[in-house]
Motif scaffolding. Structure first.
Motif, short mmCIF file in Angstrom:
data_model
loop_
_atom_site.label_atom_id
_atom_site.label_comp_id
_atom_site.label_asym_id
_atom_site.label_seq_id
_atom_site.Cartn_x
_atom_site.Cartn_y
_atom_site.Cartn_z
N PHE A 143 0.85 -1.42 0.09
CA PHE A 143 0.15 0.14 -0.05
C PHE A 143 0.84 1.21 0.03
O PHE A 143 0.92 2.16 -0.94
N LEU A 144 1.93 1.20 0.94
CA LEU A 144 2.83 2.60 0.97
C LEU A 144 3.52 2.65 -0.28
O LEU A 144 3.99 3.58 -0.74
N VAL A 145 4.11 1.38 -0.93
CA VAL A 145 4.87 1.76 -2.15
C VAL A 145 4.09 2.14 -3.08
O VAL A 145 4.48 3.02 -4.14
N ALA A 146 2.83 1.76 -3.52
CA ALA A 146 1.91 2.09 -4.48
C ALA A 146 1.09 3.35 -4.31
O ALA A 146 0.92 4.14 -5.37
N ALA A 147 0.84 3.74 -3.13
CA ALA A 147 0.02 4.81 -2.84
C ALA A 147 0.51 5.86 -1.75
O ALA A 147 -0.09 6.97 -1.55
N GLY A 148 1.58 5.46 -1.15
CA GLY A 148 1.91 6.49 -0.28
C GLY A 148 1.10 6.39 1.22
O GLY A 148 0.20 5.42 1.35
N ASP A 149 0.96 7.36 2.06
CA ASP A 149 0.32 7.25 3.46
C ASP A 149 -0.68 8.55 3.21
O ASP A 149 -1.01 8.95 4.29
N ARG A 150 -0.73 9.28 2.15
CA ARG A 150 -1.56 10.40 2.21
C ARG A 150 -2.95 10.34 2.41
O ARG A 150 -3.79 11.30 3.16
N SER A 151 -3.27 9.26 2.19
CA SER A 151 -4.75 8.89 2.43
C SER A 151 -5.11 8.09 3.68
O SER A 151 -6.36 8.01 4.15
N TRP A 152 -4.06 8.07 4.58
CA TRP A 152 -4.35 7.42 5.95
C TRP A 152 -5.13 7.86 6.83
O TRP A 152 -5.86 7.33 7.85
N ASN A 153 -5.43 9.28 6.79
CA ASN A 153 -6.50 10.13 7.59
C ASN A 153 -7.73 10.22 6.96
O ASN A 153 -8.72 10.87 7.75
N ASP A 154 -7.87 9.75 5.82
CA ASP A 154 -9.23 10.03 5.11
C ASP A 154 -10.08 8.85 5.55
O ASP A 154 -9.63 7.54 5.85
N PRO A 155 -11.47 9.09 5.70
CA PRO A 155 -12.44 7.88 5.95
C PRO A 155 -12.23 6.99 5.04
O PRO A 155 -12.08 7.13 3.51
N ILE A 156 -12.47 5.59 5.24
CA ILE A 156 -12.57 4.71 4.42
C ILE A 156 -13.52 4.49 3.30
O ILE A 156 -13.56 4.02 2.10
N SER B 253 -6.39 3.81 10.33
CA SER B 253 -7.01 2.90 11.57
C SER B 253 -7.26 1.69 11.22
O SER B 253 -7.00 0.63 11.92
N LEU B 254 -7.46 1.26 9.97
CA LEU B 254 -7.66 -0.11 9.49
C LEU B 254 -6.00 -0.82 9.45
O LEU B 254 -5.92 -1.94 10.03
N ALA B 255 -5.09 -0.09 9.01
CA ALA B 255 -3.65 -0.49 9.08
C ALA B 255 -3.03 -0.94 10.18
O ALA B 255 -2.28 -1.65 10.62
N SER B 256 -3.57 -0.08 11.42
CA SER B 256 -3.12 0.00 12.70
C SER B 256 -3.94 -0.63 13.76
O SER B 256 -3.77 -0.81 14.91
#
Length: 617
Positions: A138-151, A183-186
């Motif tokens: 996920f991080l390689v393909a898309a980074g973590d910019r979306s991690w605080n976005d609602p799923i 939140s899903l990743a963690s």
């Protein structure tokens, strides 16, 4: 009126006097190191660290033998029917340090397919280590910019659920708008653990006459053995029937379904199937030759570690859309490639790697924490050593268990694969042995290498100044045991203006900041390496309460600043060809001191004496 002439040493005294009001906290309340900044990770293990490696290998082999005979202090396991393989590796040295495999006689005689003798290219199931690799992809393909976005922004079915005007009571329905990608990743999404109910368990409880309080009798997934994962359509028929476990970000709650959803989000972001992303961002760039997204082709079976048969072992159990949570297959060789790529930031930017290698939540165990999806464990402690964390991920599926353990501060890691009747227990015992044995030995190697690279006497004859740096096993980082400027002891000055008593001394310890740059001198063979110091009045007071903690080193870094330069900032100039320091600069003094051939005095304390402030009229 008197004119006041201040020589260099008096200027230093005056500067330190000006710090007195703030130095009280900076000096007397920090008898502890800065976390994640001990000594540089060793890179010369085959030379300077050879004795440590040899000792670790010998001890590990003896402990593995004891464990197979039920004599390990960490517990017992079914050694006759449980196989395992391990590898310890160094990132900086880019080499395998130790490999070992155990082929139990009871399992060798009982299985009908697969290998008899485990090698580093033998294929195992990984179980939930798949979650770690899914997050990495996920991080390689898309980074973590979306991690605080609602799923809900990335999974249409969940957006539709959130928009449904039906009863959305918080106890009975997940608030999907508050569940973020991160939140899903963690494991902080607060959602249920698995994609579907267990039909076998439901049938058994119904046979006892237990009332079906949920009233949900139909499931499109699952059989009598297990909760067989669902494809996407079936998943969103079944999973929304389950109630939330917690509100998001309340506490970690392990969820396999979270990673199935995470994979759906990544597919939406990239427009590619997860299996294709697995191949594109993991298998191909890292040249993984024994790694599979799902059940390998039939010709791979002969190279697999398969207890008993493909059905009993769950070798042939297709995890379907839950593969990102637990369905991957791999080998020790390939696991080392992935682990090394993570720590070397081969595919991620260094700053993204550093963000990823951080805890996201506490757990009840004070020696553990949760990341994304790291399971952080405190590394074994030793006297004087700083706190270190192992970034781990364990996996279990059928007759397979696995472990990934990375220790960024030491630049090493180990992987464990197991197959048989008692794999979870085996992996835990083997991992305990590896951690307790290798961490102290690699620390010893790091100390030896740091001593060769940095320890010594640095001097500037023109100003009658010197600094003595030692690497001491009983103290964290590097220690400054003597420091003079213009013939006066800086340690004495610090002690005097701090007001320490005769039972105390000032300790100065140096820690690498991780910051480097080309030498400003223009010498292409030299690099400047940043370090930071802690100033400690030791021994410190004991019996601290929760608000008078003695460990506040992180709060006072760069606190004492003179002319825009921090008192704790030091710069080593290092010869790139040898890795050895040639000079040191305490930057607040705008001075460079050259390393001499004189051996450093291995004193564990700084000198504290009586010195009067001298004013010259």
């Amino acid at each position: 009126m008197f004119g006041l002439v201040l020589p260099r040493q008096a200027l230093l005294a005056l500067a330190i006097t000006a710090f007195t009001s703030t130095a009280q906290a900076a000096l007397s309340s920090t008898p502890c190191p800065v976390i994640n900044a001990g000594l540089p990770a060793p890179s010369k293990l085959s030379t300077l660290g050879s004795d440590s490696i040899a000792a670790a290998i010998n001890s590990t082999q003896l402990q593995f033998l004891a464990a197979s005979n039920g004599l390990s202090p960490y517990g017992t396991y079914e050694a006759n029917t449980t196989a395992y393989a391990v590898e310890v590796f160094s990132v900086a040295a880019n080499e395998s340090l130790f490999t070992f495999s155990f082929n139990p006689p009871g399992l060798v005689d009982a299985h009908s397919v697969g290998v008899n003798n485990i090698a580093t290219d033998t294929v195992f199931r990984l179980g939930s280590v798949s979650k770690l690799w899914t997050t990495y992809i996920f991080l390689v393909a898309a980074g973590d910019r979306s991690w605080n976005d609602p799923i809900t922004e990335y999974v249409q079915e969940l957006a539709q659920l959130a928009a449904n005007p039906a009863d959305q009571g918080a106890v009975d329905h997940v608030d999907w708008e508050s569940v973020t990608v991160g939140s899903l990743a963690s494991q902080l999404g607060g959602i249920a653990r698995d994609a579907a109910m267990n039909p076998g368990l439901q049938s058994e409880l119904e046979s006892f006459g237990l009332y079906n309080a949920g009233g949900f009798n139909h499931t499109t997934c699952g059989d009598e053995r297990m909760m067989i994962p669902c494809n996407r359509t079936a998943f969103f028929e079944d999973f929304p029937q389950q109630r939330p476990v917690f509100e998001s970000y309340v506490t970690p709650a392990y969820s396999n379904a979270a990673f199935q959803i995470l994979a759906y989000a990544l597919e939406n972001i990239t427009g590619s199937a997860m299996s294709d992303l697995f191949d594109k961002h993991l298998v191909q760039p890292l040249n993984l030759t024994g790694t599979y997204y799902t059940v390998p082709p039939a010709n791979v079976t002969a190279n697999g570690m398969i207890p008993y048969n493909t059905t009993a072992s769950w070798w042939n159990a297709n995890a379907l859309d839950e593969s990102p949570a637990g369905g991957f297959f791999s080998t020790l060789d390939d696991m080392r490639k992935v682990s090394t790529a993570i720590l070397n930031s081969t595919q991620l930017s260094p700053v993204l790697t550093r963000r990823w290698l951080k805890p996201h939540s506490f757990v009840a165990d004070p020696r553990a924490a949760v990341g994304a999806p790291w399971e952080l464990m405190r590394a074994p402690d030793s006297p004087g050593a700083p706190v270190s964390w192992m970034y781990t991920k364990a996996g279990d599926l059928g007759m397979y268990s696995s472990m990934v353990a990375l220790i960024p501060e030491l630049g090493i890691g180990f992987n464990v694969l197991s197959a048989g009747t008692d794999t979870t227990n085996t992996v835990e015992i083997v991992s305990d042995i590896l951690a307790e044995t290798w961490v102290p030995q690699i620390r010893a190697a790091a100390l030896a290498e740091a001593s060769a690279a940095y320890a010594g006497v640095y001097a500037d004859a023109s100003t009658n100044s010197s600094i003595t740096v030692v690497a001491n096993s009983s103290l964290p980082g590097l220690s400054v045991t003597e420091w003079t400027y213009g013939g006066f002891s800086v340690l004495d000055l610090l002690g005097q203006f701090e007001g320490i008593d005769s039972t105390q001394y000032i300790a100065v310890n140096l820690y690498p900041s991780g910051l480097k740059q080309a030498s400003v001198s223009g010498n292409s063979s030299e690099v400047e390496v940043g370090w930071r110091a802690t100033f400690q009045a030791l021994p410190a007071a004991s019996n601290f309460g929760p608000f008078s903690s003695s460990c506040i080193a992180w709060e006072v870094v760069s606190q004492l600043v003179y002319g825009g330069v921090a008192l704790d900032e030091f710069l080593f100039t290092v010869d790139s060809s040898t890795g050895n320091a040639v000079s040191i600069s305490p930057r607040v003094l705008a001075q460079t001191q050259t390393r001499s051939n004189e051996a450093a005095k291995r004193s564990e304390t700084g000198r504290v004496g009586k010195m009067e402030r001298r004013w010259v009229a």
